[in-house]
Design a protein around this motif. Structure first.
Motif, mmCIF file in Angstrom:
data_model
loop_
_atom_site.group_PDB
_atom_site.id
_atom_site.type_symbol
_atom_site.label_atom_id
_atom_site.label_comp_id
_atom_site.label_asym_id
_atom_site.label_seq_id
_atom_site.Cartn_x
_atom_site.Cartn_y
_atom_site.Cartn_z
ATOM 1 N N THR A 173 25.508 -14.492 23.764
ATOM 2 C CA THR A 173 24.448 -15.254 24.414
ATOM 3 C C THR A 173 25.054 -16.292 25.349
ATOM 4 O O THR A 173 25.991 -16.998 24.979
ATOM 5 N N ARG A 174 24.511 -16.376 26.549
ATOM 6 C CA ARG A 174 24.880 -17.413 27.503
ATOM 7 C C ARG A 174 23.608 -18.140 27.925
ATOM 8 O O ARG A 174 22.520 -17.561 27.924
ATOM 9 N N PHE A 175 23.765 -19.398 28.284
ATOM 10 C CA PHE A 175 22.638 -20.155 28.827
ATOM 11 C C PHE A 175 23.035 -20.646 30.209
ATOM 12 O O PHE A 175 24.051 -21.322 30.373
ATOM 13 N N LEU A 176 22.206 -20.302 31.198
ATOM 14 C CA LEU A 176 22.435 -20.711 32.581
ATOM 15 C C LEU A 176 21.268 -21.579 33.023
ATOM 16 O O LEU A 176 20.124 -21.126 33.029
ATOM 17 N N MET A 177 21.568 -22.836 33.348
ATOM 18 C CA MET A 177 20.507 -23.761 33.735
ATOM 19 C C MET A 177 20.555 -24.045 35.232
ATOM 20 O O MET A 177 21.596 -23.932 35.876
ATOM 21 N N ALA A 178 19.392 -24.371 35.772
ATOM 22 C CA ALA A 178 19.262 -24.770 37.167
ATOM 23 C C ALA A 178 19.300 -26.294 37.226
ATOM 24 O O ALA A 178 18.424 -26.970 36.684
ATOM 25 N N SER A 179 20.296 -26.829 37.880
ATOM 26 C CA SER A 179 20.597 -28.254 37.737
ATOM 27 C C SER A 179 19.658 -29.177 38.486
ATOM 28 O O SER A 179 19.709 -30.394 38.291
ATOM 29 N N GLU A 180 18.774 -28.629 39.331
ATOM 30 C CA GLU A 180 17.802 -29.499 40.021
ATOM 31 C C GLU A 180 16.369 -29.287 39.528
ATOM 32 O O GLU A 180 15.417 -29.763 40.155
ATOM 33 N N ASP A 181 16.220 -28.587 38.419
ATOM 34 C CA ASP A 181 14.869 -28.363 37.882
ATOM 35 C C ASP A 181 14.235 -29.689 37.484
ATOM 36 O O ASP A 181 14.849 -30.499 36.786
ATOM 37 N N ARG A 182 13.007 -29.908 37.902
ATOM 38 C CA ARG A 182 12.269 -31.112 37.529
ATOM 39 C C ARG A 182 11.338 -30.866 36.355
ATOM 40 O O ARG A 182 10.935 -31.804 35.680
ATOM 41 N N PHE A 183 10.989 -29.614 36.115
ATOM 42 C CA PHE A 183 10.088 -29.274 35.017
ATOM 43 C C PHE A 183 10.817 -29.337 33.678
ATOM 44 O O PHE A 183 10.330 -29.916 32.702
ATOM 45 N N PHE A 184 11.977 -28.705 33.611
ATOM 46 C CA PHE A 184 12.869 -28.829 32.452
ATOM 47 C C PHE A 184 14.087 -29.634 32.919
ATOM 48 O O PHE A 184 15.057 -29.063 33.408
ATOM 49 N N PRO A 185 14.047 -30.962 32.788
ATOM 50 C CA PRO A 185 15.108 -31.797 33.359
ATOM 51 C C PRO A 185 16.486 -31.458 32.790
ATOM 52 O O PRO A 185 16.619 -31.035 31.635
ATOM 53 N N PRO A 186 17.536 -31.629 33.594
ATOM 54 C CA PRO A 186 18.881 -31.233 33.170
ATOM 55 C C PRO A 186 19.339 -31.870 31.858
ATOM 56 O O PRO A 186 19.912 -31.182 30.999
ATOM 57 N N GLU A 187 19.112 -33.168 31.691
ATOM 58 C CA GLU A 187 19.566 -33.832 30.463
ATOM 59 C C GLU A 187 18.875 -33.239 29.235
ATOM 60 O O GLU A 187 19.482 -33.074 28.175
ATOM 61 N N ARG A 190 20.401 -29.691 28.548
ATOM 62 C CA ARG A 190 21.739 -29.775 27.954
ATOM 63 C C ARG A 190 21.650 -30.133 26.474
ATOM 64 O O ARG A 190 22.336 -29.532 25.630
ATOM 65 N N ALA A 191 20.820 -31.114 26.144
ATOM 66 C CA ALA A 191 20.706 -31.550 24.754
ATOM 67 C C ALA A 191 20.087 -30.469 23.880
ATOM 68 O O ALA A 191 20.534 -30.234 22.745
ATOM 69 N N THR A 192 19.060 -29.805 24.379
ATOM 70 C CA THR A 192 18.376 -28.778 23.599
ATOM 71 C C THR A 192 19.285 -27.579 23.341
ATOM 72 O O THR A 192 19.332 -27.045 22.228
ATOM 73 N N VAL A 193 20.006 -27.143 24.362
ATOM 74 C CA VAL A 193 20.902 -26.003 24.200
ATOM 75 C C VAL A 193 22.024 -26.345 23.222
ATOM 76 O O VAL A 193 22.373 -25.544 22.343
ATOM 77 N N ALA A 194 22.597 -27.526 23.351
ATOM 78 C CA ALA A 194 23.665 -27.924 22.433
ATOM 79 C C ALA A 194 23.162 -27.968 20.997
ATOM 80 O O ALA A 194 23.856 -27.533 20.068
ATOM 81 N N ASP A 195 21.949 -28.485 20.807
ATOM 82 C CA ASP A 195 21.391 -28.607 19.463
ATOM 83 C C ASP A 195 21.058 -27.240 18.868
ATOM 84 O O ASP A 195 21.347 -26.987 17.690
ATOM 85 N N ARG A 196 20.477 -26.364 19.663
ATOM 86 C CA ARG A 196 19.936 -25.123 19.115
ATOM 87 C C ARG A 196 20.874 -23.926 19.207
ATOM 88 O O ARG A 196 20.784 -23.006 18.396
ATOM 89 N N LEU A 197 21.752 -23.922 20.205
ATOM 90 C CA LEU A 197 22.670 -22.799 20.354
ATOM 91 C C LEU A 197 24.117 -23.185 20.077
ATOM 92 O O LEU A 197 24.975 -22.311 19.947
ATOM 93 N N GLY A 198 24.399 -24.473 20.033
ATOM 94 C CA GLY A 198 25.728 -24.921 19.651
ATOM 95 C C GLY A 198 26.769 -24.879 20.748
ATOM 96 O O GLY A 198 27.964 -24.936 20.469
ATOM 97 N N PHE A 199 26.335 -24.787 22.008
ATOM 98 C CA PHE A 199 27.286 -24.827 23.125
ATOM 99 C C PHE A 199 26.591 -25.470 24.322
ATOM 100 O O PHE A 199 25.378 -25.669 24.329
ATOM 101 N N GLN A 200 27.366 -25.809 25.328
ATOM 102 C CA GLN A 200 26.827 -26.405 26.538
ATOM 103 C C GLN A 200 26.435 -25.315 27.536
ATOM 104 O O GLN A 200 27.143 -24.307 27.674
ATOM 105 N N PRO A 201 25.332 -25.498 28.233
ATOM 106 C CA PRO A 201 24.926 -24.494 29.227
ATOM 107 C C PRO A 201 25.831 -24.508 30.450
ATOM 108 O O PRO A 201 26.433 -25.537 30.782
ATOM 109 N N ASP A 202 25.909 -23.377 31.110
ATOM 110 C CA ASP A 202 26.485 -23.333 32.448
ATOM 111 C C ASP A 202 25.416 -23.781 33.442
ATOM 112 O O ASP A 202 24.218 -23.749 33.149
#
Length: 229
Positions: A173-187, A190-202
């Motif tokens: 599993t990989r997580f790829l985030m869009a860093s300028e998203d305003r709907f799902f803010p970057p911070e 990052r926190a949700t992915v780290a908490d739930r998947l145990g790694f930092q998103p790309d």
């Protein structure tokens, strides 16, 4: 050749995958991007997964890409079929037994979004337009077509159903985030992915729909993930 399986968000159809699908097909891959039964009152998460599995048929070498609320469906497909890779693209990451409706409160989305909006100078209580909130980095003509022709009624049915898996499926599993998203803010992401998947998103550029604004870069990222397996 891989088969890319593209799972869309709530309240839309699969049209917005078009630019990415074209990029992937140009590289020799098959693409499956079914319309989920968003407007069917009888359809919940199981039926969403059924729709994707049926569309895949007997294809193999599967890479599932799940966007936004598609994050509740993508892992269910991986639990039912042999999938080589799951890519969560700016997606909701479910917890066992959690409904999509509960996800917002459980993840602290409301307060995170309020803080992100304040930093952008958005007044409290503002009902921001989609062009500003989710499509600000999308080419204007594509954003206009998306909003005018490809929005769908979304029933509440899947939002009240617990996510049925006891644990994350056994799939890379990989997580790829869009860093300028305003709907799902970057911070928040990052926190949700780290908490739930145990790694930092790309991270890559883009708003909530990077498949429209950055299809070539998104295809490059997906191909790099696949090559690294």
């Amino acid at each position: 050749m891989a088969t890319y399986v593209l799972v869309h968000a709530a309240a839309v159809d699969a049209w917005y995958w078009g630019p990415l699908a074209a990029e992937l097909r140009d590289r020799g891959h098959d693409v499956v991007a079914p319309d989920l039964p968003c407007d069917d009152e009888s359809a919940g998460l199981a039926e969403y997964a059924d729709t994707v599995v049926k569309a895949i048929g007997d294809r193999t070498d599967l890479v599932v890409v799940a966007h936004s609320m598609g994050g509740f469906t993508g892992p269910l497909v991986c639990d039912r079929l042999p999938v080589d890779l799951l890519v969560m693209l700016q997606a909701q990451v479910p917890a066992p037994g959690e409904s999509p409706g509960e996800w917002w409160g459980n993840t602290g989305y409301g307060s995170a979004r309020e803080e992100a909006d304040r930093r952008r100078g958005v007044p409290d209580g503002t009902d921001e337009e989609p062009l500003s909130l989710v499509l600000h980095d999308t080419p204007a003509e594509l954003a206009a077509e998306f909003l005018a022709e490809h929005q769908r009624t979304q029933t509440a049915t899947p939002f009240v159903e617990p996510w049925p898996l006891d644990a994350w499926p056994t799939v890379p599993t990989r997580f790829l985030m869009a860093s300028e998203d305003r709907f799902f803010p970057p911070e928040f992401i990052r926190a949700t992915v780290a908490d739930r998947l145990g790694f930092q998103p790309d991270e890559m550029p883009g708003d909530h729909c990077p498949m429209l604004g950055h299809p070539k870069e998104l295809a490059d990222r997906l191909e790099a993930y696949r090559a690294a397996l």
